[in-house]
Design a protein around this motif. Structure first.
Motif, PDB file in Angstrom:
ATOM      1  N   GLY A  40     -22.173   1.138  -6.228  1.00 48.40           N
ATOM      2  CA  GLY A  40     -23.494   0.510  -6.135  1.00 48.40           C
ATOM      3  C   GLY A  40     -24.155   0.550  -7.498  1.00 48.40           C
ATOM      4  N   ASN A  41     -25.396   0.118  -7.552  1.00 47.90           N
ATOM      5  CA  ASN A  41     -26.109   0.051  -8.822  1.00 47.90           C
ATOM      6  C   ASN A  41     -26.960   1.289  -9.084  1.00 47.90           C
ATOM      7  OD1 ASN A  41     -25.308  -2.595  -9.768  1.00 47.90           O
ATOM      8  ND2 ASN A  41     -26.454  -3.398  -8.028  1.00 47.90           N
ATOM      9  N   HIS A  62     -31.166  -2.819 -11.436  1.00 47.84           N
ATOM     10  CA  HIS A  62     -31.898  -3.017 -10.174  1.00 47.84           C
ATOM     11  C   HIS A  62     -33.268  -3.545 -10.548  1.00 47.84           C
ATOM     12  CE1 HIS A  62     -34.492  -1.576  -6.838  1.00 47.84           C
ATOM     13  NE2 HIS A  62     -33.426  -1.669  -6.065  1.00 47.84           N
ATOM     14  N   GLY A  67     -31.646   1.625  -8.151  1.00 43.44           N
ATOM     15  CA  GLY A  67     -30.482   1.493  -7.281  1.00 43.44           C
ATOM     16  C   GLY A  67     -30.086   2.857  -6.727  1.00 43.44           C
TER      17      GLY A  67
END
Length: 232
Positions: free
Chosen positions: A113-114, A118, A123
């Motif tokens: 994921g980030n 973001h 994130g």
């Protein structure tokens, strides 16, 4: 969830993100040579009747040998719906539950994921750092466009990258970990800089995937655990 509930949650979540934002530090909180254990974190979901369930898997590798040294997982019903930009609030309860099962203490976590990449720099990799109190990196397989800014494709060679710059600020990096393979999107989570994040990610790449080893193994583990739990 009705529109009023969603609006209320977005307001609450946005407030929390704004309060955490000033505490982000994109500098190394450690010496790179001190890194020994790196954890990869990923989640997978499934439906049972009208309920949504998830499992979080964490795989720790030895940074030098790349051997797996520990694996844990958690699972349960997902009580927060998916709201773009607020994934951490949906996934962190299971992440923390899995972390509490670890017997080893990772030096650093890499999330599927980030992080800083973001819209509000929050994130899951960044948000999680405040609960884990460890440096974190975000590695995403695809780019969720921020403020209509697209990424530039890096050269087709191993280790090539282009930075994602929005309003004159570097949010993250498009990194080609393997020649002739699609790039990934790397961003700082917290307490680490982007060059070190890139170096660590590249040092965790082998010929089996464009993803760093601990994240790829965590991803594989989520599919295995999900299948087991569904069959149960």
């Amino acid at each position: 969830m009705n529109n009023f509930d969603e609006k209320k949650r977005i307001q609450e979540f946005s407030t929390i993100q704004r309060e955490l934002l000033p505490q982000i530090n994109l500098e190394n909180k450690f010496q790179v040579e001190e890194i020994r254990y790196i954890a990869g974190v990923d989640l997978a979901y499934w439906d049972v009747d009208e309920a949504k369930y998830g499992t979080c898997c964490i795989v720790i590798i030895d940074y030098f040998t790349k051997d797996v040294v520990e694996k844990v997982y958690s699972y349960g019903e997902i009580l927060v719906p998916y709201i773009p930009g607020f994934l951490a609030f949906r996934e962190l309860p299971l992440v923390i539950e899995a972390v509490e099962k670890l017997t080893l203490q990772p030096d650093l976590y890499i999330f599927d994921g980030n992080g800083y990449l973001h819209d509000r720099h929050m994130g899951i990799a960044t948000h999680a750092s405040f609960l884990l109190n460890k440096p974190t990196i975000g590695v995403a397989k695809s780019y969720l466009k921020i403020q209509d800014v697209d990424f530039m494709m890096p050269e087709n060679k191993e280790g090539a990258y282009t930075d994602i710059v929005i309003n004159n600020e570097v949010y993250g990096r498009t990194l080609r970990t393997t020649q002739n393979v699609k790039p990934i999107f790397v961003s700082c989570g917290n307490w680490i800089d982007l060059d070190t994040s890139t170096e660590i990610v590249m040092n965790c790449i082998n010929n089996e995937s464009r993803l760093p080893i601990p994240v790829r193994l965590a991803d594989l583990e989520t599919h295995k655990i999900r299948k087991k739990l569904i069959e149960r």
